[in-house]
Scaffold this active site. Structure first.
Site, PDB file in Angstrom:
ATOM      1  N   CYS A 119       0.811  -1.227   0.000  1.00 49.94           N
ATOM      2  CA  CYS A 119       0.000   0.000   0.000  1.00 49.94           C
ATOM      3  C   CYS A 119       0.845   1.279   0.000  1.00 49.94           C
ATOM      4  O   CYS A 119       0.318   2.370  -0.216  1.00 49.94           O
ATOM      5  CB  CYS A 119      -0.980  -0.004   1.165  1.00 49.94           C
ATOM      6  N   HIS A 252      -3.202   7.239   2.481  1.00 50.44           N
ATOM      7  CA  HIS A 252      -3.638   5.944   1.958  1.00 50.44           C
ATOM      8  C   HIS A 252      -5.060   5.683   2.454  1.00 50.44           C
ATOM      9  O   HIS A 252      -5.362   5.866   3.626  1.00 50.44           O
ATOM     10  CB  HIS A 252      -2.687   4.851   2.441  1.00 50.44           C
ATOM     11  N   ASN A 282     -10.118  -0.118   0.072  1.00 48.04           N
ATOM     12  CA  ASN A 282      -8.664  -0.042   0.056  1.00 48.04           C
ATOM     13  C   ASN A 282      -8.149  -0.600  -1.274  1.00 48.04           C
ATOM     14  O   ASN A 282      -8.227  -1.802  -1.511  1.00 48.04           O
ATOM     15  CB  ASN A 282      -8.111  -0.830   1.246  1.00 48.04           C
TER      16      ASN A 282
HETATM   17  C1  LIG Z   1     -10.101  -4.939  10.114  1.00 47.21           C
HETATM   18  C2  LIG Z   1     -10.803  -3.990  11.063  1.00 47.21           C
HETATM   19  C3  LIG Z   1     -11.811  -3.160  10.300  1.00 47.21           C
HETATM   20  C4  LIG Z   1     -11.527  -4.801  12.125  1.00 47.21           C
HETATM   21  O1  LIG Z   1     -12.146  -3.926  13.036  1.00 47.21           O
HETATM   22  P1  LIG Z   1     -12.050  -4.233  14.583  1.00 47.21           P
HETATM   23  O2  LIG Z   1     -12.790  -3.164  15.256  1.00 47.21           O
HETATM   24  O3  LIG Z   1     -10.605  -4.421  14.926  1.00 47.21           O
HETATM   25  O4  LIG Z   1     -12.869  -5.579  14.661  1.00 47.21           O
HETATM   26  P2  LIG Z   1     -12.422  -6.980  15.273  1.00 47.21           P
HETATM   27  O5  LIG Z   1     -11.397  -7.606  14.406  1.00 47.21           O
HETATM   28  O6  LIG Z   1     -12.086  -6.773  16.723  1.00 47.21           O
HETATM   29  O7  LIG Z   1     -13.764  -7.780  15.149  1.00 47.21           O
HETATM   30  C5  LIG Z   1     -14.867  -7.418  15.928  1.00 47.21           C
HETATM   31  C6  LIG Z   1     -15.982  -8.413  15.658  1.00 47.21           C
HETATM   32  O8  LIG Z   1     -16.499  -8.173  14.345  1.00 47.21           O
HETATM   33  C7  LIG Z   1     -16.526  -9.407  13.611  1.00 47.21           C
HETATM   34  N1  LIG Z   1     -16.293  -9.134  12.193  1.00 47.21           N
HETATM   35  C8  LIG Z   1     -15.108  -9.069  11.541  1.00 47.21           C
HETATM   36  N2  LIG Z   1     -15.320  -8.773  10.242  1.00 47.21           N
HETATM   37  C9  LIG Z   1     -16.637  -8.640  10.081  1.00 47.21           C
HETATM   38  C10 LIG Z   1     -17.462  -8.347   8.975  1.00 47.21           C
HETATM   39  N3  LIG Z   1     -16.947  -8.093   7.752  1.00 47.21           N
HETATM   40  N4  LIG Z   1     -18.790  -8.298   9.156  1.00 47.21           N
HETATM   41  C11 LIG Z   1     -19.332  -8.528  10.358  1.00 47.21           C
HETATM   42  N5  LIG Z   1     -18.602  -8.833  11.452  1.00 47.21           N
HETATM   43  C12 LIG Z   1     -17.282  -8.875  11.304  1.00 47.21           C
HETATM   44  C13 LIG Z   1     -15.400 -10.215  14.217  1.00 47.21           C
HETATM   45  O9  LIG Z   1     -15.601 -11.590  13.966  1.00 47.21           O
HETATM   46  C14 LIG Z   1     -15.545  -9.864  15.682  1.00 47.21           C
HETATM   47  O10 LIG Z   1     -16.617 -10.624  16.233  1.00 47.21           O
HETATM   48  P3  LIG Z   1     -16.507 -11.206  17.729  1.00 47.21           P
HETATM   49  O11 LIG Z   1     -16.395 -10.014  18.597  1.00 47.21           O
HETATM   50  O12 LIG Z   1     -17.792 -11.934  17.850  1.00 47.21           O
HETATM   51  O13 LIG Z   1     -15.287 -12.063  17.710  1.00 47.21           O
HETATM   52  C15 LIG Z   1      -9.786  -3.049  11.753  1.00 47.21           C
HETATM   53  O14 LIG Z   1      -8.965  -3.777  12.627  1.00 47.21           O
HETATM   54  C16 LIG Z   1      -8.941  -2.339  10.770  1.00 47.21           C
HETATM   55  O15 LIG Z   1      -9.384  -1.527  10.005  1.00 47.21           O
HETATM   56  N6  LIG Z   1      -7.618  -2.571  10.779  1.00 47.21           N
HETATM   57  C17 LIG Z   1      -6.715  -1.981   9.834  1.00 47.21           C
HETATM   58  C18 LIG Z   1      -6.813  -2.705   8.528  1.00 47.21           C
HETATM   59  C19 LIG Z   1      -6.169  -1.974   7.412  1.00 47.21           C
HETATM   60  O16 LIG Z   1      -6.325  -0.810   7.259  1.00 47.21           O
HETATM   61  N7  LIG Z   1      -5.381  -2.697   6.617  1.00 47.21           N
HETATM   62  C20 LIG Z   1      -4.711  -2.231   5.478  1.00 47.21           C
HETATM   63  C21 LIG Z   1      -3.555  -1.407   5.868  1.00 47.21           C
HETATM   64  S1  LIG Z   1      -2.590  -1.048   4.485  1.00 47.21           S
END
Ligand SMILES: CC(C)(COP(=O)(O)OP(=O)(O)OC[C@H]1O[C@@H](n2cnc3c(N)ncnc32)[C@H](O)[C@@H]1OP(=O)(O)O)[C@@H](O)C(=O)NCCC(=O)NCCS
Length: 325
Positions: A119, A252, A282
């Site tokens: 990215c 980004h 993204n």
């Molecule tokens: C990926 C991301 C959106 C997840 O958000 P989060 O708040 O950390 O969510 P979590 O991973 O803690 O998951 C929370 C819950 O949502 C659920 N969940 C995950 N993806 C889901 C989806 N697409 N739809 C519904 N529920 C979802 C999980 O299973 C979890 O459930 P649980 O509490 O029952 O276990 C977040 O961590 C993020 O944006 N990270 C950065 C990613 C990024 O930018 N990457 C590229 C960088 S170049």
């Protein structure tokens, strides 16, 4: 006299097939994978993404964006003396996407190569092009970020497949006696390879390992917020400027929460941040030039303004480019 590089024109391309969160949720439900528009919007700010047609490769998207950037710059492909593409989803293992774009643009001869910094790929590519222009080895460079992440997503993994999309963005850079690019800052730290990777690779006629994206979202989130502030400050310091001098922050486009928190750390109001993640998710190396082109074409970005472009991605890699448009 010192040589600088400046942006002559921008362009971008999104494939026709647009899926809203509801469209994607419907498709995933058919495979027993549950997600919702509410969850995706609340956690990421993403509302829609574009996926390339089966017939389209990374070089096709890149060429579309390049044509628009060349038209905006008012030059022909034959006038280019450098082509760099930032991508992690090339058409083939080799040759590079850049050489394919060169051929599709109907030109030949100038150096063309890809940069793999996930990215941060566009920021890396722009920095290399800027250095080559400053050194006098190029006068007009085409710099592209292009990705077809839909090809490396695991549509059974709802924690990743809702986040990414396909697209391309491009700029034409030209040598100038005034900046242009004011400062650049690049970094990498390979110890983070496992928190964001596609571990599969071609091996002896087959694929060894899982060829789909794996991510520890929370680890990536924490790391991203820290390094995006650091690299922005590093570029500002190199140019003897401060937060207050930035007219537009073009980060980004991964997650609206990461972007908001970076803006807050740089004491910038939300309306000074170019946000397109809602419309294309993204798109990895394509996201920054896509956002840049969007805000240039809708008239927000004006000549003479100061722009902070910054990216972070797998590797980990991160960096920024501070420029006067
Ligand atoms: C990926 C991301 C959106 C997840 O958000 P989060 O708040 O950390 O969510 P979590 O991973 O803690 O998951 C929370 C819950 O949502 C659920 N969940 C995950 N993806 C889901 C989806 N697409 N739809 C519904 N529920 C979802 C999980 O299973 C979890 O459930 P649980 O509490 O029952 O276990 C977040 O961590 C993020 O944006 N990270 C950065 C990613 C990024 O930018 N990457 C590229 C960088 S170049």
């Amino acid at each position: 006299m010192r040589i600088y590089s400046r942006i002559l024109g921008t362009g971008s391309y999104l494939p026709e097939n647009r899926l809203t969160n509801a469209d994607l949720a419907d498709q995933l439900a058919q495979q027993g994978v549950e997600t919702s528009d509410d969850w995706i919007v609340e956690r990421t700010g993403i509302r829609a993404r574009h996926f390339a047609a089966d017939s389209q490769g990374c070089s096709d998207l890149a060429t579309e964006a390049a044509r628009k950037a060349l038209a905006a710059a008012g030059i022909s492909a034959d006038e280019l003396d450098l082509i760099i593409v930032g991508t992690s989803t090339p058409d083939m293992v080799f040759p590079s996407v850049a050489t394919m774009v060169q051929h599709k643009l109907g030109t030949a001869g100038c150096p063309a190569f890809d940069v793999q910094a996930v990215c941060s790929g566009f920021i890396y590519a722009l920095t290399i092009a800027d250095s080559m222009i400053q050194s006098g080895s190029a006068k007009r460079a085409l710099v592209i970020g292009s990705e077809v992440f839909s090809r490396i997503l695991d549509f059974k993994d709802r924690t990743t497949c809702v986040l990414f999309g396909d697209g391309a963005g491009a700029v034409v850079l030209e040598a100038a006696d005034q900046p242009g690019i004011l400062a650049t800052d690049l970094h990498a730290d390979g110890k983070y390879k496992d928190i964001l990777c596609v571990p599969g690779h071609v091996n002896r006629g087959g694929i060894l390992g899982d060829p789909v994206l794996k991510m520890d979202g929370q680890a990536v989130f924490k790391l991203a917020v820290g390094v995006l502030e650091e690299t922005a400050r590093a570029s500002l310091a190199k140019a003897n400027l401060t937060d207050a001098d930035i007219d537009w922050l073009i980060p980004h486009q991964a997650n609206i929460r990461i972007m908001q928190s970076t803006a807050k750390k740089l004491k910038m109001s939300a309306d000074k941040v170019v946000v397109t993640v809602d419309q294309h998710g993204n798109t990895s190396a394509a996201s920054i030039p896509l956002a840049l082109d969007t805000a240039v074409r809708d008239g927000r970005i004006q000549r003479g303004q100061t722009l902070m472009l910054e990216g972070v991605g797998g590797g980990f890699t991160w960096g920024s480019v501070l420029l006067r448009y």
